[in-house]
Design a protein around this motif. Structure first.
Motif, PDB file in Angstrom:
ATOM      1  N   ASN A  37      94.282   4.519  33.843  1.00  0.00           N
ATOM      2  CA  ASN A  37      93.015   3.798  33.986  1.00  0.00           C
ATOM      3  C   ASN A  37      92.075   4.534  34.941  1.00  0.00           C
ATOM      4  N   TYR A  71      89.548  -1.337  35.879  1.00  0.00           N
ATOM      5  CA  TYR A  71      90.050  -2.581  35.274  1.00  0.00           C
ATOM      6  C   TYR A  71      89.709  -2.670  33.790  1.00  0.00           C
ATOM      7  N   ASP A  72      88.525  -2.198  33.417  1.00  0.00           N
ATOM      8  CA  ASP A  72      88.019  -2.350  32.044  1.00  0.00           C
ATOM      9  C   ASP A  72      88.675  -1.335  31.111  1.00  0.00           C
ATOM     10  N   LYS A  73      89.925  -1.572  30.799  1.00  0.00           N
ATOM     11  CA  LYS A  73      90.728  -0.622  30.021  1.00  0.00           C
ATOM     12  C   LYS A  73      90.163  -0.371  28.630  1.00  0.00           C
ATOM     13  N   ILE A 132      85.830  -7.429  31.898  1.00  0.00           N
ATOM     14  CA  ILE A 132      87.256  -7.445  32.223  1.00  0.00           C
ATOM     15  C   ILE A 132      87.805  -8.787  31.766  1.00  0.00           C
ATOM     16  N   GLU A 171      93.541  -7.566  31.117  1.00  0.00           N
ATOM     17  CA  GLU A 171      93.257  -6.308  31.820  1.00  0.00           C
ATOM     18  C   GLU A 171      93.495  -6.465  33.323  1.00  0.00           C
ATOM     19  N   MET A 172      93.082  -7.590  33.889  1.00  0.00           N
ATOM     20  CA  MET A 172      93.304  -7.843  35.316  1.00  0.00           C
ATOM     21  C   MET A 172      94.801  -7.863  35.613  1.00  0.00           C
ATOM     22  N   ILE A 231      96.457  -4.263  35.606  1.00  0.00           N
ATOM     23  CA  ILE A 231      96.197  -3.456  36.804  1.00  0.00           C
ATOM     24  C   ILE A 231      96.992  -3.983  37.989  1.00  0.00           C
ATOM     25  N   ALA A 252      96.814 -11.982  40.007  1.00  0.00           N
ATOM     26  CA  ALA A 252      95.772 -11.517  39.083  1.00  0.00           C
ATOM     27  C   ALA A 252      94.948 -12.697  38.573  1.00  0.00           C
ATOM     28  N   LEU A 295      89.822  -6.679  45.442  1.00  0.00           N
ATOM     29  CA  LEU A 295      89.534  -6.255  44.058  1.00  0.00           C
ATOM     30  C   LEU A 295      89.389  -4.748  43.966  1.00  0.00           C
ATOM     31  N   LEU A 333      93.225  -0.866  44.350  1.00  0.00           N
ATOM     32  CA  LEU A 333      93.272   0.228  43.384  1.00  0.00           C
ATOM     33  C   LEU A 333      93.541   1.565  44.040  1.00  0.00           C
TER      34      LEU A 333
END
Length: 196
Positions: A70, A118-120, A126, A130-131, A134, A157, A187, A191
Motif C-alpha cells: 500500500n 488506506y485507499d487500496k 476508504i 480497507e481500514m 491496514i 479499525a 490515523l 502507518l
C-alpha cells in the motif's frame, strides 16, 4: 548515466531539495546512494523490490508486506508500477515530516499520502474493509499495545472508521479523513511503524 548513478548532481539535486524542504543535501545524497544500491543500479524499484527492501528494514518480518504494498502505491504517484528516485525521496520526505511541526502544505501532503495508503482500490474513498486491512497489517509488525490497547485490530479499525466517517455513508472521503486526522493523529502515525 555515468557518474549520475552514484550521486545526484546540480539541477536534479536542487529540484529534489526544493520539493523536500525537510531534507538536507547530505541526506539526499545518502538516500540516493542507498536507492541505487537497492535498485541494483536501475534507478527504479518495482513493487516486489520495494516490498523486499521494506521486509529487510523490518528484520525479515514478511507480515509487513501488505502495508509495504500500500505504501508503494502511495509513493508511485505517476502510477507506472515503479518507484523512481524522485517519487521515493518525495514520499520519504512526506512520511518523515512531523504533523505538529509541519507547515500547512506539508500537513496536507502527509495526510494525502496516508489517505492513499488506506485507499487500496484507488476509489478516492476508504471503506471499512480497507481500514481493517491496514490496521491488521500494522498490528502484525508492531507491539499492538502501542495503539490498540485492549481492542482487537478490527475493533480498533472500526472505531477509527466510525470517528472519520462523519456523514455515516460507509465511505471516508479525503476531507473527512483530513478532519479526523487533525483530531486523532493515530490515523497517520500508525502507518509509520519503526523497525524493531
Amino acid at each position: 548515466m555515468g557518474n549520475a548513478s552514484t550521486r545526484p548532481k546540480g539541477k536534479y539535486l536542487n529540484e529534489i531539495i526544493s520539493k523536500c524542504t525537510n531534507l538536507e543535501i547530505d541526506d539526499a545524497i545518502q538516500i540516493f546512494k542507498d536507492f541505487q544500491r537497492q535498485s541494483g543500479g536501475k534507478g527504479k524499484l518495482s513493487e516486489d523490490d520495494f516490498v523486499k527492501v521494506y521486509i529487510e528494514a523490518f528484520h525479515g518480518k514478511s507480515e509487513i508486506s501488505a502495508l509495504a504494498r500500500n505504501i508503494f502505491h502511495a509513493f508511485d504517484t505517476n502510477h507506472n508500477g515503479f518507484l523512481e528516485f524522485e517519487e521515493f525521496v518525495t514520499g520519504l520526505s512526506v512520511t518523515e515530516a512531523c504533523l505538529v511541526e509541519a507547515d500547512q502544505e506539508m500537513r496536507i501532503k502527509k495526510m494525502k499520502w496516508a489517505f492513499d495508503v488506506y485507499d487500496k482500490d484507488r476509489s478516492n474513498t476508504i471503506d471499512r474493509h480497507e481500514m481493517r486491512l491496514i490496521v491488521r497489517a500494522v498490528a502484525d509488525v508492531v507491539t499492538v499495545e502501542l495503539f490498540l490497547g485492549e481492542e482487537t485490530p478490527d475493533e480498533f479499525a472500526d472505531r477509527l472508521f466510525e470517528e472519520a466517517d462523519e456523514n455515516r455513508d460507509g465511505k471516508i472521503t479525503f476531507e473527512e479523513f483530513q478532519k479526523a486526522a487533525e483530531h486523532n493523529d493515530t490515523l497517520v502515525n500508525m502507518l509509520l511503524p519503526a523497525p524493531v
